[in-house]
Design an enzyme around this catalytic site. Structure first.
Site, PDB file in Angstrom:
ATOM      1  N   SER A  57       0.824  -1.197   0.000  1.00 47.19           N
ATOM      2  CA  SER A  57       0.000   0.000   0.000  1.00 47.19           C
ATOM      3  C   SER A  57       0.868   1.261   0.000  1.00 47.19           C
ATOM      4  O   SER A  57       1.656   1.466  -0.922  1.00 47.19           O
ATOM      5  CB  SER A  57      -0.951  -0.052   1.202  1.00 47.19           C
TER       6      SER A  57
ATOM      7  N   ASP B 124      -9.533  -5.631  -5.374  1.00 45.80           N
ATOM      8  CA  ASP B 124      -8.955  -4.551  -4.579  1.00 45.80           C
ATOM      9  C   ASP B 124      -9.591  -3.220  -4.975  1.00 45.80           C
ATOM     10  O   ASP B 124      -9.415  -2.742  -6.093  1.00 45.80           O
ATOM     11  CB  ASP B 124      -7.445  -4.501  -4.803  1.00 45.80           C
TER      12      ASP B 124
ATOM     13  N   HIS C 191      -7.424  -5.757  -0.919  1.00 46.83           N
ATOM     14  CA  HIS C 191      -6.276  -5.038  -0.369  1.00 46.83           C
ATOM     15  C   HIS C 191      -5.709  -5.678   0.899  1.00 46.83           C
ATOM     16  O   HIS C 191      -4.487  -5.782   1.059  1.00 46.83           O
ATOM     17  CB  HIS C 191      -6.684  -3.590  -0.079  1.00 46.83           C
TER      18      HIS C 191
END
Length: 408
Positions: A180, A350, A383
């Site tokens: 991320s 995601d 994610h």
């Protein structure tokens, strides 16, 4: 009313940009979890999450050029070491969390210990502002100036300082793993010419160099919000997810028509396929962590503007004073060395690292040298699966380990 709505939307962005927060159960346990999290443990990450499994672990400190004292953990070898010199791997977390998020699953299922058992010298970074990195050579966290930074400073100071330290201690180029936000400021650092002489290879999980196609309704609302409002709400200093201003807005979010807090994690990160409730509960005992309000504003700008640029001060004269131009400079990702081995892994579900945004990044990387770019697409992953998924070892981590082994 408009200002309140904009601020509310920006709080949603906080949730959207902190995929590991797992606010899915916040409605039933907000008060309890917040109280538990507020009492930060005095024991370090090594003692709480590594030594208990029979691994060696060292608690270290790194001081940045601008004076922040960062916590760093080193796992120099696995449980069955042969005593040979190990190649170093630095592992970097995302926003509003710290290094412990990599260690929530059991030793056979978390990336740092898997890498250690496969012959790597593992280092875990913790960015400024998180619970073990709240020190400075001349400032205290109670001083608003302590929080006068965004991810630009993580690019310019935190990551280079940690790389210098690891490189200096090992005498070897460093392999890197980011998830991320940890992918964003690594890419930005490389585009600015930093780390290029010290990084051996990089594995980027759920890369978020671009966020303009964030496909959750909450994220879209946040992206359209006026980013300046967040500074009015939370001040210009610390952004503390455990504090009352954020908690009040989360409570408001939970009763907002059409929002089900039991499903909020899915709503902001995508439909994660492989999370375990006990791992999520463990997460909530440790996270979230503080960051700076300015960092949250900068992330909001990244979503809204659709470009990877330095912090926009919101006034032409301020930008001119800091950058010598009216608009913030762009991080030119085409400057990333074409011979740097890269491994990118992204998921089909995601909602933050959207397929279209990853494809934009891949298009920029299309001139990468043959054989130097490895791409993994996981149809069912969202994610949070990359950091807490029960099957992440088989699907992702084994691939990351093999990628690093190929670079030795």
């Amino acid at each position: 009313m408009a200002a309140t709505l904009a601020s509310f939307c920006l709080l949603v962005l906080v949730a959207a940009l902190a995929p590991h927060q797992a606010y899915a159960s916040i409605r039933r346990s907000l008060g309890h979890k917040r109280a538990a999290a507020a009492a930060a443990p005095t024991v370090g990450i090594c003692a709480s999450s590594v030594l208990v499994y029979g691994y060696q672990c060292q608690e270290l400190q790194v001081t940045t050029q601008d004076g922040y004292i960062l916590s760093l953990q080193r796992i120099p070898e696995g449980r069955h070491s042969n005593g040979t010199k190990k190649p170093p791997v630095l592992i970097q977390h995302g926003v509003l969390v710290d290094g412990v998020t990599w260690l929530l699953n059991s030793p056979d299922r978390n990336l740092p210990l898997i890498l250690a058992d496969n012959g790597f010298d593992v280092w875990i970074a913790n960015t400024r502002g998180t619970r073990f990195s709240r020190r400075h050579t001349s400032m205290d966290p109670s001083d608003p100036k302590f929080w006068n930074w965004s991810w630009d400073e993580l690019v310019a100071f935190d990551l280079p300082a940690v790389f210098d330290f690891v490189y200096g201690k090992t005498g070897q180029k460093v392999n890197y793993v980011g998830h991320s936000l940890g992918t964003l400021f690594a890419l930005a650092s490389l585009s600015d010419g930093k780390l290029v002489d010290q990084m051996k290879s990089a594995a980027l999980l759920s890369p978020i160099a671009y966020l303009s196609h964030m496909n959750t309704a909450l994220g879209v609302a946040a992206a359209k919000a006026f980013v300046g409002e967040i500074t009015t709400l939370f001040g210009l200093a610390e952004f503390n997810p455990k504090g009352e201003p954020v908690a009040q807005f989360l409570n408001a979010l939970c009763v907002y028509p059409g929002v089900d807090c039991y499903d909020l994690l899915e709503a902001v990160t995508g439909k994660n396929c492989c999370l375990n409730s006990s791992t999520v509960d463990l997460f909530l005992k440790n996270e979230p962590q503080s960051t700076s309000t300015r960092n949250m504003v900068h992330l909001a700008q990244t979503v809204r503007d659709g470009v990877l640029a330095k912090y926009n001060y919101g006034r032409l004269d301020y930008n001119l004073m800091h950058y010598g131009k009216f608009s913030p400079p762009i991080y030119n990702l085409s400057n990333i060395p074409h011979n740097l081995p890269l491994f990118l892994s992204y998921g089909g579900r995601d909602s933050l690292s959207d397929i279209r945004d990853v494809e934009l990044l891949l298009d920029i990387l299309k001139l990468h040298d043959v054989g130097k770019l490895t791409v993994q697409y996981i149809k069912d992953y969202a994610h949070a699966d990359f950091i807490m998924g029960l099957n992440a070892k088989d699907i992702v981590y084994n691939q990351v380990t093999a990628f690093f082994q190929q670079q030795q």
